[in-house]
Enzyme design. Structure first.
Site, PDB file in Angstrom:
ATOM      1  N   ARG A 162       2.167  33.723 -49.868  1.00 59.56           N
ATOM      2  CA  ARG A 162       3.610  33.527 -50.255  1.00 59.56           C
ATOM      3  C   ARG A 162       4.328  34.841 -49.798  1.00 59.56           C
ATOM      4  O   ARG A 162       4.995  35.289 -50.205  1.00 59.56           O
ATOM      5  CB  ARG A 162       3.732  34.010 -51.421  1.00 59.56           C
ATOM      6  CG  ARG A 162       2.742  33.782 -52.775  1.00 59.56           C
ATOM      7  CD  ARG A 162       3.780  32.207 -53.172  1.00 59.56           C
ATOM      8  NE  ARG A 162       2.857  31.754 -54.546  1.00 59.56           N
ATOM      9  CZ  ARG A 162       2.520  30.554 -54.225  1.00 59.56           C
ATOM     10  NH1 ARG A 162       1.704  30.000 -53.489  1.00 59.56           N
ATOM     11  NH2 ARG A 162       2.026  30.057 -55.921  1.00 59.56           N
ATOM     12  N   SER A 237       5.131  32.452 -61.252  1.00 60.31           N
ATOM     13  CA  SER A 237       4.334  33.442 -60.860  1.00 60.31           C
ATOM     14  C   SER A 237       5.433  35.151 -61.043  1.00 60.31           C
ATOM     15  O   SER A 237       6.123  34.379 -59.316  1.00 60.31           O
ATOM     16  CB  SER A 237       3.741  33.726 -59.770  1.00 60.31           C
ATOM     17  OG  SER A 237       2.955  32.442 -60.673  1.00 60.31           O
ATOM     18  N   GLU A 333       6.167  39.309 -56.029  1.00 56.93           N
ATOM     19  CA  GLU A 333       6.293  37.680 -56.197  1.00 56.93           C
ATOM     20  C   GLU A 333       8.290  37.916 -55.923  1.00 56.93           C
ATOM     21  O   GLU A 333       8.665  36.944 -54.708  1.00 56.93           O
ATOM     22  CB  GLU A 333       5.550  36.715 -55.973  1.00 56.93           C
ATOM     23  CG  GLU A 333       5.971  35.239 -55.526  1.00 56.93           C
ATOM     24  CD  GLU A 333       5.430  34.744 -55.743  1.00 56.93           C
ATOM     25  OE1 GLU A 333       4.708  33.963 -54.725  1.00 56.93           O
ATOM     26  OE2 GLU A 333       6.006  33.876 -57.188  1.00 56.93           O
TER      27      GLU A 333
HETATM   28  N1  EPU Z   1      -6.199  33.537 -65.411  1.00 60.88           N
HETATM   29  C1  EPU Z   1      -5.876  33.911 -67.135  1.00 60.88           C
HETATM   30  N2  EPU Z   1      -5.190  34.130 -67.902  1.00 60.88           N
HETATM   31  C2  EPU Z   1      -3.141  33.507 -67.221  1.00 60.88           C
HETATM   32  C3  EPU Z   1      -3.669  32.843 -66.087  1.00 60.88           C
HETATM   33  C4  EPU Z   1      -4.761  32.915 -65.359  1.00 60.88           C
HETATM   34  O1  EPU Z   1      -7.276  34.117 -67.368  1.00 60.88           O
HETATM   35  O2  EPU Z   1      -2.702  34.504 -67.886  1.00 60.88           O
HETATM   36  C5  EPU Z   1      -6.724  33.095 -64.688  1.00 60.88           C
HETATM   37  C6  EPU Z   1      -7.253  31.027 -65.515  1.00 60.88           C
HETATM   38  O3  EPU Z   1      -7.991  31.569 -66.296  1.00 60.88           O
HETATM   39  C7  EPU Z   1      -7.900  30.754 -63.486  1.00 60.88           C
HETATM   40  C8  EPU Z   1      -7.175  31.560 -62.940  1.00 60.88           C
HETATM   41  O4  EPU Z   1      -6.446  33.105 -63.990  1.00 60.88           O
HETATM   42  O5  EPU Z   1      -9.271  31.695 -64.109  1.00 60.88           O
HETATM   43  C9  EPU Z   1      -6.008  31.838 -62.485  1.00 60.88           C
HETATM   44  O6  EPU Z   1      -5.509  31.184 -63.069  1.00 60.88           O
HETATM   45  P1  EPU Z   1      -4.197  29.635 -62.729  1.00 60.88           P
HETATM   46  O7  EPU Z   1      -5.300  28.453 -61.986  1.00 60.88           O
HETATM   47  O8  EPU Z   1      -3.080  29.282 -63.509  1.00 60.88           O
HETATM   48  O9  EPU Z   1      -3.365  29.833 -61.593  1.00 60.88           O
HETATM   49  P2  EPU Z   1      -2.697  31.774 -60.291  1.00 60.88           P
HETATM   50  O10 EPU Z   1      -3.442  32.612 -59.980  1.00 60.88           O
HETATM   51  O11 EPU Z   1      -2.460  31.920 -62.259  1.00 60.88           O
HETATM   52  C10 EPU Z   1      -1.364  30.798 -58.673  1.00 60.88           C
HETATM   53  C11 EPU Z   1      -0.218  30.303 -57.730  1.00 60.88           C
HETATM   54  C12 EPU Z   1       1.028  29.579 -59.296  1.00 60.88           C
HETATM   55  C13 EPU Z   1       0.321  28.262 -58.815  1.00 60.88           C
HETATM   56  C14 EPU Z   1      -0.978  28.364 -59.416  1.00 60.88           C
HETATM   57  C15 EPU Z   1      -1.962  26.898 -59.184  1.00 60.88           C
HETATM   58  C16 EPU Z   1       0.035  33.053 -57.322  1.00 60.88           C
HETATM   59  C17 EPU Z   1       1.131  34.587 -57.586  1.00 60.88           C
HETATM   60  N3  EPU Z   1       0.196  31.885 -57.812  1.00 60.88           N
HETATM   61  O12 EPU Z   1      -1.230  31.149 -59.614  1.00 60.88           O
HETATM   62  O13 EPU Z   1       1.982  29.478 -58.289  1.00 60.88           O
HETATM   63  O14 EPU Z   1       0.685  27.348 -59.726  1.00 60.88           O
HETATM   64  O15 EPU Z   1      -1.917  29.514 -58.777  1.00 60.88           O
HETATM   65  O16 EPU Z   1      -2.467  26.571 -57.463  1.00 60.88           O
HETATM   66  O17 EPU Z   1       0.020  33.091 -56.217  1.00 60.88           O
HETATM   67  C18 EPU Z   1       4.449  30.581 -58.641  1.00 60.88           C
HETATM   68  O18 EPU Z   1       4.425  30.517 -57.031  1.00 60.88           O
HETATM   69  O19 EPU Z   1       5.660  30.376 -58.492  1.00 60.88           O
HETATM   70  C19 EPU Z   1       3.534  29.502 -59.113  1.00 60.88           C
HETATM   71  C20 EPU Z   1       3.390  28.767 -60.200  1.00 60.88           C
END
Ligand code: EPU
Length: 338
Positions: A162, A237, A333
């Site tokens: 990012r 995010s 972000e």
């Molecule tokens: N999780 C929780 N609670 C929550 C959210 C997430 O426990 O409320 C846990 C999930 O269960 C999972 C882990 O956190 O084990 C990761 O969650 P997720 O796959 O939803 O991805 P993320 O790390 O929260 C990132 C990106 C997203 C992207 C997703 C999928 C960043 C800041 N965000 O989110 O990007 O869609 O991975 O690749 O890196 C964006 O940048 O706007 C965005 C949506």
């Protein structure tokens, strides 16, 4: 040039917060951009594109340049790959669909990301195991001060998680006018290893996915937990996932054996901020119309009438809570306009 005055930016930012632009001009071509940058009497210029990665907390006195330059051109192609030049104002998801209709692979994991193509390199957008840098050839940008055009190749963009040159040394210096992508026409490099994609595909009974199957899976996952900005204001995010050293990770894992994490190198681990926020009991929390999304705690939402300041206030509270509970600093972000 049609310079308009006192324009509401509510429909130009996906958070849907109210903020006014004192001066506003829509830019549809490079010539118009050149002309607008030359305008005397507007010392401050503000560059606006898809409005999907910013939080406006005040009115803008500057001249807002709304970058809406359209166009897609095939630069070159052979049997295996196609090189595509896309102008900055093209909507990202419409572009993804357009490439899939033609059988071009590479963007499918990044389906349904809000925003425009020109801003994609600034934060190196990414989702479900793929980042823009994986398909990026280069971009053309206009120097805000002397209006010359400069081509940046991938190395010069200094992409990180990012992050890019345009968020650091290059901040405020350039306007990206087009992005060049290298996509596959055959032997697509499918990326299905991200847990949620695997689960979605197997639930749909797809064994040998096509690029379109992957896109459909991503769309379905995103729709199930990420709010549609047309219905509920948000900027995706709001925070970056923090990267911590082994010592910190070790401390966390001892207390929370099931903590989700991705190891990045021997001494660095990425921890999902959404998980940290949820553990603090903040998922679904609301202060007035500013809220933490109930299905994905990394996303802050505007339930209707929140101001940018109220969303920012909530963000600060979330950051303080995570710091207090885990002794980890999470950072926005989203580009905050203070
Ligand atoms: N999780 C929780 N609670 C929550 C959210 C997430 O426990 O409320 C846990 C999930 O269960 C999972 C882990 O956190 O084990 C990761 O969650 P997720 O796959 O939803 O991805 P993320 O790390 O929260 C990132 C990106 C997203 C992207 C997703 C999928 C960043 C800041 N965000 O989110 O990007 O869609 O991975 O690749 O890196 C964006 O940048 O706007 C965005 C949506």
């Amino acid at each position: 040039m049609n310079i308009r005055q006192n324009i509401s930016l509510k429909s130009y930012n996906t958070f849907g917060v109210e903020a006014n632009a004192r001066f506003f001009v829509e830019i549809n071509s490079l010539d118009q951009l050149d002309m607008a940058l030359r305008l005397k009497g507007y010392p401050e210029k503000f560059i606006l594109s898809g409005g999907s990665n910013m939080l406006l907390t005040r009115d803008l006195e500057a001249l807002v340049l709304y970058i809406n330059i359209k166009g897609k051109t095939i630069v070159s192609e052979n049997g295996d790959t196609v090189v595509l030049k896309v102008m900055a104002g093209e909507n990202w998801h419409q572009l993804v669909l357009w490439t899939l209709e033609r059988g071009y692979g590479g963007l499918e994991n990044m389906s349904l990301i809000p925003g425009n193509t020109g801003t994609a390199p600034i934060q190196n957008i990414g989702a479900y195991g793929v980042e823009l840098k994986d398909v990026f050839e280069g971009c053309q940008a206009m120097d805000i001060h002397n209006r010359s055009l400069r081509y940046f190749n991938r190395e010069e963009c200094k992409f990180g998680y990012r992050d890019s040159y345009f968020k650091n040394e290059g901040k405020g210096k350039y306007i990206i006018v087009s992005v060049t992508l290298r996509l596959s026409k055959a032997n697509h490099n499918l990326n299905t290893s991200y847990g949620a994609i695997e689960a979605e595909l197997s639930q749909q009974g797809v064994d040998e996915p096509t690029i379109t199957d992957i896109s459909k899976a991503v769309i379905s996952i995103r729709q199930s937990k990420l709010p549609d900005p047309d219905k509920l204001g948000n900027s995706g995010s709001f925070f970056k996932n923090p990267i911590v050293d082994f010592k910190t990770f070790d401390r966390l894992v001892k207390k929370h054996p099931n903590i989700p994490h991705y190891q990045i190198s021997q001494n660095s681990y990425k921890i999902p901020a959404g998980w940290l926020i949820e553990q603090c009991g903040l998922k679904g929390k609301r202060i007035g119309d500013a809220g933490v999304h109930e299905k994905q705690a990394l996303v802050l939402v505007n339930h209707g009438g929140a101001s940018g300041k109220e969303v920012l206030d909530l963000a600060y509270k979330v950051m303080a809570h995570v710091k207090e509970t885990f002794d980890i600093a999470i950072r926005p972000e989203v580009n905050i306009i203070k």
